[in-house]
Design a protein around this motif. Structure first.
Motif, short mmCIF file in Angstrom:
data_model
loop_
_atom_site.label_atom_id
_atom_site.label_comp_id
_atom_site.label_asym_id
_atom_site.label_seq_id
_atom_site.Cartn_x
_atom_site.Cartn_y
_atom_site.Cartn_z
N ASP A 1 96.97 30.76 1.21
CA ASP A 1 98.29 30.53 0.31
C ASP A 1 98.01 29.43 -0.48
OD1 ASP A 1 100.44 28.38 -0.17
OD2 ASP A 1 101.50 30.14 0.33
N LEU A 2 97.23 28.29 -0.13
CA LEU A 2 97.11 27.01 -0.96
C LEU A 2 96.02 27.31 -2.25
CD1 LEU A 2 97.71 24.51 1.59
CD2 LEU A 2 98.94 24.90 -0.45
N LYS A 3 95.24 28.28 -1.93
CA LYS A 3 94.28 28.53 -3.01
C LYS A 3 94.85 29.04 -4.25
CE LYS A 3 89.73 30.63 -3.88
NZ LYS A 3 89.47 31.96 -4.07
N TYR A 4 96.17 29.63 -4.08
CA TYR A 4 96.92 30.24 -5.25
C TYR A 4 98.10 29.63 -5.47
CZ TYR A 4 92.89 33.44 -5.61
OH TYR A 4 91.61 34.11 -5.54
N ILE A 5 98.85 29.47 -4.51
CA ILE A 5 100.41 29.53 -4.90
C ILE A 5 100.80 27.81 -5.02
CG2 ILE A 5 102.50 29.71 -3.62
CD1 ILE A 5 101.41 32.28 -2.38
N TRP A 6 101.53 27.65 -5.96
CA TRP A 6 102.19 26.57 -6.44
C TRP A 6 103.56 26.50 -5.90
CZ3 TRP A 6 101.38 24.00 -11.73
CH2 TRP A 6 101.78 22.69 -11.94
N HIS A 7 103.95 25.95 -4.72
CA HIS A 7 105.06 26.18 -4.19
C HIS A 7 106.30 25.22 -4.91
CE1 HIS A 7 104.22 28.37 -0.87
NE2 HIS A 7 103.06 27.71 -0.71
N PRO A 8 107.58 25.80 -4.91
CA PRO A 8 108.67 25.06 -5.37
C PRO A 8 109.13 23.74 -5.28
CG PRO A 8 109.74 26.90 -4.25
CD PRO A 8 108.17 26.89 -4.14
N CYS A 9 109.54 22.69 -5.84
CA CYS A 9 110.21 21.69 -5.40
C CYS A 9 109.57 20.91 -4.39
CB CYS A 9 111.60 22.27 -4.70
SG CYS A 9 112.89 20.79 -4.97
N SER A 10 108.24 20.95 -4.43
CA SER A 10 107.47 19.97 -3.55
C SER A 10 106.16 19.31 -4.16
CB SER A 10 106.82 20.93 -2.44
OG SER A 10 107.09 22.31 -2.44
N GLN A 11 105.80 18.22 -3.71
CA GLN A 11 104.63 17.63 -4.28
C GLN A 11 103.34 18.52 -3.42
OE1 GLN A 11 101.56 16.53 -5.49
NE2 GLN A 11 102.91 14.90 -6.22
N MET A 12 102.73 19.21 -4.10
CA MET A 12 101.67 20.00 -3.40
C MET A 12 100.69 19.04 -2.70
SD MET A 12 102.57 22.98 -4.05
CE MET A 12 101.32 23.81 -3.10
N LYS A 13 100.48 17.87 -2.78
CA LYS A 13 99.50 17.15 -2.14
C LYS A 13 99.91 16.96 -0.65
CE LYS A 13 96.61 12.98 -2.62
NZ LYS A 13 96.58 12.46 -1.16
N ASP A 14 101.25 16.90 -0.50
CA ASP A 14 102.00 16.83 0.89
C ASP A 14 101.73 18.05 1.78
OD1 ASP A 14 103.41 14.59 0.53
OD2 ASP A 14 105.44 15.76 -0.06
N TYR A 15 100.97 19.09 1.12
CA TYR A 15 100.54 20.33 1.95
C TYR A 15 99.37 20.14 2.60
CZ TYR A 15 104.57 23.13 -0.09
OH TYR A 15 105.59 23.56 -0.65
N GLU A 16 98.46 18.84 2.12
CA GLU A 16 97.66 18.75 2.97
C GLU A 16 97.68 18.28 4.39
OE1 GLU A 16 95.43 15.48 0.99
OE2 GLU A 16 95.13 16.46 -0.80
N THR A 17 98.96 17.41 4.65
CA THR A 17 99.23 17.25 6.11
C THR A 17 100.23 18.11 6.75
OG1 THR A 17 100.75 15.57 5.07
CG2 THR A 17 98.78 14.74 5.95
N LEU A 18 100.93 18.99 5.91
CA LEU A 18 102.03 19.81 6.04
C LEU A 18 101.78 21.11 5.61
CD1 LEU A 18 104.31 20.66 8.26
CD2 LEU A 18 105.99 19.73 6.03
N PRO A 19 100.67 21.89 5.97
CA PRO A 19 100.49 23.27 5.25
C PRO A 19 101.47 24.03 5.32
CG PRO A 19 98.96 22.78 7.29
CD PRO A 19 99.88 21.83 7.23
N PRO A 20 101.71 25.04 4.43
CA PRO A 20 102.76 26.10 4.27
C PRO A 20 102.97 26.92 5.66
CG PRO A 20 100.99 26.56 3.08
CD PRO A 20 100.54 25.26 3.16
N ILE A 21 104.33 27.01 6.01
CA ILE A 21 104.37 27.76 7.36
C ILE A 21 104.63 29.22 6.84
CG2 ILE A 21 105.94 28.20 9.11
CD1 ILE A 21 106.42 25.15 8.56
N VAL A 22 103.63 30.03 7.23
CA VAL A 22 103.72 31.53 6.60
C VAL A 22 104.54 32.40 7.70
CG1 VAL A 22 102.36 33.50 5.98
CG2 VAL A 22 101.57 31.14 5.63
N ILE A 23 105.85 32.84 7.10
CA ILE A 23 106.55 33.75 7.93
C ILE A 23 106.27 35.21 7.88
CG2 ILE A 23 108.92 34.40 8.40
CD1 ILE A 23 108.50 31.39 9.02
N ASP A 24 106.23 35.65 9.18
CA ASP A 24 105.83 37.09 9.53
C ASP A 24 107.18 37.76 9.60
OD1 ASP A 24 103.82 38.89 10.36
OD2 ASP A 24 105.48 39.10 12.06
#
Ligand SMILES: *Cc1c(COP(=O)(O)O)cnc(C)c1O
Length: 448
Positions: free
Chosen positions: A8-31
């Motif tokens: 996900d993080l290789k490509y996706i720029w998520h809405p309404c977030s500081q992308m650096k925060d994803y270093e400690t809280l990676p995106p939760i991928v829903i199945d």
């Protein structure tokens, strides 16, 4: 093999977030999802008590809505909406016409909330231009308002977090100091005040009413501002004031529509109608991006003329009237109209608010607990006596959010306002669970 979140993080720029925060809280991928719950690719479960940004109305993967979309897709996926139409869009308007506030009867389709707001703003301006009120060029709005992220919608919004940097390129609007019932400057309470703060609206209209084409408002609930709730009387007074100055009243019911406030639409609490109403979010049950800007015969008629008069509303979106989205919306309305969902939600709202008050009222940093419908918000402050807020840099709400995720509850607070805005189908046992988790996490974080 890389994990889903790494991919996900290789490509996706998520809405309404500081992308650096994803270093400690990676995106939760829903199945997959079912009812109130989401399940991630690792099998963890999350109670979606914020309805995935307030749009999921009847739970995830509702069988009736699923079937409606499935059967539509084999008939028609989409068709141009200028000169052409489709059955699902027509049926949707027929159904909505039965339940929307009186006087609203013409439907303009778009594909997201911000677009529906842009449509309302342009429609209001053009209406007055075509009625000969050429001085009416300004919009009036409330401070702390939220109406979306496009340039026009940001201009009438007032949450600095989203608009600060863009101010040099935004429209010049007139702003009324919004009701602030938690920190009421008149020392009144929202349950029995006379909307003393409405004098702010009267003053702004005195100055700008004659040059204003429209006033836009989030009825009863300023959502993004932190679930700020104000009394219906304010809307009643606003209706009269707009009439006095010939200003179009736009109701942004994108967040409040479809039973969120305990009635189908928030304006119903006030017993008055807006001139334009914007809907999205719950409209399709949170299935498909679709929005509506609904208006009166009177406004519609100001655009109705021979082609060469140039009065047509030349506003369009490619996906206007999308049949798949309309099929989902029709299923939502069938569920709401035919069953007991709304009545149950109102009954459960009483229980929800009671247990929230029981569990949270004694917590030391709780400034206010406020509620409308199933929406309950808990505003955390540094000092409940003075109502002084926490230093935003502490990110108190965000710390609670991260802890709650680990325990299976999706909260996503607005600053330090922890809130619940669950799908209408939430059950009492889920309410017990999510409030227990929220309280544990809150106490953990506040223990500094
Ligand atoms: C979400 C929201 C919008 C914007 O809708 P989008 O679909 O996100 O563009 C506008 N107004 C209110 C009140 C909202 O809650």
């Amino acid at each position: 093999m890389k994990s889903w979140s790494e991919r996900d993080l290789k490509y996706i720029w998520h809405p309404c977030s500081q992308m650096k925060d994803y270093e400690t809280l990676p995106p939760i991928v829903i199945d997959h999802g079912k009812g109130l719950y989401l399940y991630d690719v690792e099998g963890n479960r999350y109670a979606d008590v914020i309805s995935s940004w307030w749009c999921n109305l009847l739970g995830h993967c509702n069988p009736q809505i699923n079937n409606a979309v499935k059967s539509q897709i084999d008939e028609l996926e989409h068709v141009i909406f200028a000169n052409f139409s489709n059955k699902k869009a027509i049926e949707l308007c027929e159904k909505l016409a039965e339940i929307i506030p009186e006087g609203l009867c013409k439907f303009n389709f778009s594909d997201n909330g911000s677009a529906a707001i842009e449509c309302a703003l342009k429609m209001s301006f053009q209406y007055h231009q075509q009625c000969g009120n050429t001085d009416k060029k300004r919009f009036i709005t409330l401070t702390d308002a939220y109406h979306g992220e496009t340039i026009g919608a940001l201009s009438v919004g007032g949450v600095d977090l989203y608009s600060q940097i863009y101010k040099p390129i935004l429209l010049d609007v007139a702003r009324i100091q919004a009701p602030d019932c938690f920190r009421c400057p008149y020392n009144k309470s929202r349950d029995n005040c006379n909307c003393e703060c409405f004098e702010n609206a009267e003053n702004v209209f005195k100055q700008f009413g004659d040059e204003a084409c429209a006033m836009i408002v989030e009825p009863l609930l300023q959502g993004s501002a932190g679930m700020k709730i104000y009394p219906p009387l304010y809307l009643k007074k606003l209706r009269a004031l707009c009439d006095e100055y010939n200003v179009i009243l736009i109701a942004d019911e994108i967040a409040t529509g479809f039973g969120r406030t305990g009635k189908m639409f928030a304006f119903e609490h006030a017993g008055v109608s807006p001139d334009i109403m914007c809907l999205s979010k719950g409209l399709t049950g949170g299935y498909m991006p679709m929005a509506l800007t609904i208006t009166t015969q009177k406004i519609y008629d100001a655009f109705y003329a021979d082609y060469n008069s140039g009065k047509a509303f030349m506003h369009s979106h490619t996906y206007s009237g999308n049949p798949l989205a309309c099929a989902a919306a029709n299923a939502v309305l069938d569920i709401l109209n035919g069953g007991t969902v709304l009545a149950n939600a109102c009954k459960n709202a009483i229980y929800f608010n009671r247990i929230i008050k029981e569990k949270f009222a004694g917590v030391k940093n709780v400034g206010e607990i406020r509620s409308i419908g199933l929406i309950n918000a808990i505003e955390l402050v540094k000092n409940p006596i003075t109502k002084e807020a926490f230093d935003p840099k502490l990110r108190v709400g965000y710390q609670i959010y991260k802890k709650a995720l680990k325990k299976g509850v999706l909260l996503r607070p607005l600053g330090d306002v922890i809130y619940f805005n669950p799908p209408l189908i939430i059950e009492p046992k889920d309410m017990d669970f999510v409030t227990d988790v929220a309280k544990k996490c809150m106490l953990d974080v506040l223990d500094f």
